[in-house]
Motif scaffolding. Structure first.
Motif, PDB file in Angstrom:
ATOM      1  N   ALA A  91      45.019  46.944  36.379  1.00 31.46           N
ATOM      2  CA  ALA A  91      44.303  48.222  36.462  1.00 31.46           C
ATOM      3  C   ALA A  91      43.786  48.456  37.873  1.00 31.46           C
ATOM      4  N   TRP A  92      43.229  47.424  38.489  1.00 30.92           N
ATOM      5  CA  TRP A  92      42.704  47.527  39.856  1.00 30.92           C
ATOM      6  C   TRP A  92      43.812  47.901  40.829  1.00 30.92           C
ATOM      7  N   ALA A  93      44.905  47.190  40.779  1.00 34.74           N
ATOM      8  CA  ALA A  93      46.016  47.443  41.710  1.00 34.74           C
ATOM      9  C   ALA A  93      46.614  48.828  41.520  1.00 34.74           C
ATOM     10  N   LEU A  94      46.615  49.306  40.282  1.00 38.11           N
ATOM     11  CA  LEU A  94      47.191  50.619  39.988  1.00 38.11           C
ATOM     12  C   LEU A  94      46.172  51.750  40.102  1.00 38.11           C
ATOM     13  N   GLY A  95      44.894  51.411  40.311  1.00 37.94           N
ATOM     14  CA  GLY A  95      43.864  52.440  40.443  1.00 37.94           C
ATOM     15  C   GLY A  95      43.463  53.087  39.132  1.00 37.94           C
ATOM     16  N   ILE A  96      43.578  52.372  38.045  1.00 37.60           N
ATOM     17  CA  ILE A  96      43.196  52.890  36.724  1.00 37.60           C
ATOM     18  C   ILE A  96      41.753  52.481  36.476  1.00 37.60           C
ATOM     19  N   THR A  97      40.850  53.437  36.629  1.00 37.58           N
ATOM     20  CA  THR A  97      39.421  53.122  36.723  1.00 37.58           C
ATOM     21  C   THR A  97      38.619  53.530  35.495  1.00 37.58           C
ATOM     22  N   ARG A  98      39.128  53.262  34.322  1.00 39.18           N
ATOM     23  CA  ARG A  98      38.372  53.581  33.103  1.00 39.18           C
ATOM     24  C   ARG A  98      37.106  52.753  32.984  1.00 39.18           C
ATOM     25  N   ASP A  99      37.153  51.508  33.469  1.00 37.30           N
ATOM     26  CA  ASP A  99      36.013  50.603  33.343  1.00 37.30           C
ATOM     27  C   ASP A  99      35.204  50.575  34.633  1.00 37.30           C
ATOM     28  N   LEU A 135      49.283  41.598  42.254  1.00 33.95           N
ATOM     29  CA  LEU A 135      48.711  40.645  43.204  1.00 33.95           C
ATOM     30  C   LEU A 135      49.113  41.016  44.628  1.00 33.95           C
ATOM     31  N   GLY A 136      50.384  41.360  44.815  1.00 32.77           N
ATOM     32  CA  GLY A 136      50.858  41.765  46.136  1.00 32.77           C
ATOM     33  C   GLY A 136      50.126  42.982  46.668  1.00 32.77           C
ATOM     34  N   GLU A 137      49.881  43.948  45.809  1.00 30.71           N
ATOM     35  CA  GLU A 137      49.154  45.159  46.211  1.00 30.71           C
ATOM     36  C   GLU A 137      47.729  44.813  46.641  1.00 30.71           C
ATOM     37  N   LEU A 138      47.072  43.963  45.884  1.00 31.88           N
ATOM     38  CA  LEU A 138      45.703  43.584  46.236  1.00 31.88           C
ATOM     39  C   LEU A 138      45.675  42.828  47.561  1.00 31.88           C
ATOM     40  N   TRP A 139      46.599  41.898  47.759  1.00 30.65           N
ATOM     41  CA  TRP A 139      46.680  41.178  49.040  1.00 30.65           C
ATOM     42  C   TRP A 139      46.882  42.170  50.183  1.00 30.65           C
ATOM     43  N   GLU A 140      47.783  43.151  49.971  1.00 23.54           N
ATOM     44  CA  GLU A 140      48.092  44.128  51.025  1.00 23.54           C
ATOM     45  C   GLU A 140      46.884  44.945  51.455  1.00 23.54           C
ATOM     46  N   VAL A 141      45.996  45.244  50.510  1.00 25.28           N
ATOM     47  CA  VAL A 141      44.820  46.052  50.863  1.00 25.28           C
ATOM     48  C   VAL A 141      43.644  45.194  51.304  1.00 25.28           C
ATOM     49  N   GLY A 142      43.865  43.886  51.447  1.00 24.14           N
ATOM     50  CA  GLY A 142      42.844  43.030  52.030  1.00 24.14           C
ATOM     51  C   GLY A 142      42.004  42.222  51.075  1.00 24.14           C
TER      52      GLY A 142
END
Length: 182
Positions: A91-99, A135-142
């Motif tokens: 959800a974090w990597a995809l920007g799905i912010t329901r929570d 995981l790759g997306e999160l690493w990419e954004v720092g």
């Protein structure tokens, strides 16, 4: 000693049940801890939430505040997301912010808040292609993701070892990110 503010965000994985000890450890390291939980993690810890709020000195949050309500927490110096479940990571990597938890960390990327994440997933979830992409997306954004050797290593389904979850690695990395307490 000046406290650094740590937002400690936990998802519903068995290690979250040990969060009180982690909070105490973080406080010994000079962190002012604010505890945020996914809705399911908050349900798991339901009867302990008042004790956890007293321990941190801040309300435990699992929901967004209403528009116009004041923020009840100080600004974060660092955010640690652990245990981070398959759902939370994706959800974090995809920007799905329901929570609330995912919303804060998704926005935190744009705000430049230093963040550390340590997943807690079994090997079956880890083999899902989206998990690796996330995981790759999160690493990419720092985001400093503690996964694999030197971080969390998945177990086979049903063979988890929640007492062996390496919480100290999350706090060590949070300290490295913000530097020593003054």
């Amino acid at each position: 000693m000046t406290s650094r503010v740590l937002y400690l965000f936990g998802s519903a994985a068995p290690p979250v049940l040990d969060v009180a000890g982690v909070i105490r450890d973080a406080q010994k390291r000079g962190f002012d801890v604010c505890l945020g939980l996914t809705p399911t993690a908050a349900r798991w810890l339901g009867d302990r939430l008042p004790e956890l709020a007293q321990l941190t000195g801040h309300p435990v949050r699992s929901e967004y505040k209403l528009p116009g309500e004041p923020d009840v927490w100080p600004k974060a110096d660092v955010i640690a997301v652990a245990p981070a479940t398959f759902n939370t990571i994706n959800a974090w990597a995809l920007g799905i912010t329901r929570d609330f938890v995912v919303g804060v960390v998704a926005e935190g990327v744009g705000k430049g808040i230093p963040m550390v994440a340590m997943p807690c997933v079994n090997a079956a979830y880890a083999r899902h292609r989206q998990f690796e992409r996330s995981l790759g997306e999160l690493w990419e954004v720092g985001v400093r993701v503690l996964y694999g050797p030197g971080g969390f290593v998945p177990n086979q389904p049903g063979q988890g070892k929640p007492r062996e979850y390496p919480w100290h690695l999350v706090l060590d990395e949070a300290e490295r990110v913000v530097g020593p307490a003054a």
